[in-house]
Structures are given as structure tokens and as C-alpha cells.
Scaffold this motif. Sequence first.
Motif, short mmCIF file in Angstrom:
data_model
loop_
_atom_site.label_atom_id
_atom_site.label_comp_id
_atom_site.label_asym_id
_atom_site.label_seq_id
_atom_site.Cartn_x
_atom_site.Cartn_y
_atom_site.Cartn_z
N ARG A 35 0.74 -1.13 0.16
CA ARG A 35 0.09 0.06 -0.11
C ARG A 35 0.90 1.39 0.12
O ARG A 35 2.00 0.94 0.30
N ASP A 36 0.36 2.39 -0.64
CA ASP A 36 1.11 3.44 -0.48
C ASP A 36 0.85 4.01 0.99
O ASP A 36 -0.03 4.11 1.48
N VAL A 37 2.23 4.61 1.37
CA VAL A 37 2.25 5.15 2.70
C VAL A 37 2.10 6.91 2.67
O VAL A 37 1.51 7.31 3.48
N CYS A 38 2.66 7.22 1.52
CA CYS A 38 2.44 8.69 1.20
C CYS A 38 2.38 9.30 -0.19
O CYS A 38 3.07 8.32 -1.02
N MET A 39 1.41 9.75 -0.84
CA MET A 39 1.53 10.40 -1.98
C MET A 39 1.73 11.98 -1.94
O MET A 39 0.86 12.61 -1.44
N VAL A 40 2.97 12.11 -2.68
CA VAL A 40 3.27 13.51 -2.56
C VAL A 40 2.57 14.19 -3.93
O VAL A 40 2.07 15.53 -3.65
N ASN A 41 2.29 13.69 -4.69
CA ASN A 41 1.52 14.12 -5.95
C ASN A 41 1.16 12.85 -7.09
O ASN A 41 1.58 12.02 -6.79
N PRO A 42 0.55 13.06 -7.96
CA PRO A 42 0.20 11.94 -8.74
C PRO A 42 1.29 11.42 -9.34
O PRO A 42 1.07 10.03 -9.34
N ASN A 43 2.43 11.55 -9.47
CA ASN A 43 3.48 10.87 -9.95
C ASN A 43 4.60 10.38 -9.14
O ASN A 43 5.57 9.76 -9.31
N ASN A 44 4.28 10.72 -7.81
CA ASN A 44 5.47 10.17 -6.59
C ASN A 44 4.53 9.66 -5.45
O ASN A 44 3.88 10.62 -4.88
N ASP A 45 4.77 8.60 -5.15
CA ASP A 45 4.29 7.93 -4.01
C ASP A 45 5.31 7.59 -2.87
O ASP A 45 6.36 7.23 -3.66
#
Length: 102
Positions: free
Chosen positions: A92-102
Motif C-alpha cells: 500500500r502507499d504510505v504517502c502520495m506527494v503528487n500523482p507521479n510520486n508515492d
Amino acid sequence: MPIERGKVSVPDDDDFQDLKNLAEDHSGWTIQYSKNNGAVCVWTKDGGESESCIKMFKVYRNFPDVKAETMYDVLHDPHFRKLWDKSMIEGRDVCMVNPNND
């Protein structure tokens, strides 16, 4: 520029170059495993007091018949990865900075 603790930001070209240098420069790394004349290699490095108490791993594997884009997608899609990676328990994603960086 060193990474700041507690700060997350979108990587820029300099960050990408730093990551590329880290991947290509083996100075200070210890080779732990090598197979098929270097087609598979694993290096380790202790962070030490000045960097981190985390042991770092660097793995290289040559897949001549697989596009880089395909490899990226296969490794980073947690839903698809669960289908082929029998060791994966959860993704799972822990953090999504923006749509291109998780």
C-alpha cells in the motif's frame, strides 16, 4: 543537498542524479552476492553514525528482454505484484506527494 528529516518533497533532476550516482558508485559498499558473472549482484552498506543506523541494500539484476517501463510497473503495482510475488503479504502507499510520486 541532504534529505531533511520529516520533510517530503517532489524529487527534481538533481535528486534523480543523486539517486543514479548512488546506484552506479560502489565505493564504500560491500559485495555480498554475485552470480552469473555479475548478472545478479547484491551490495550492502552500513549507514554509520554520520548517516544512519539503517543497513542499506543495493541489488542489480540484468533482464535483457524486459523494458524498464515494464519492470517499474510490475514492481510498483501492489495489486498486480500480489499475483506473482508469493512473498508479498501486503502492499500500500504510505504517502502520495503528487500523482507521479508515492
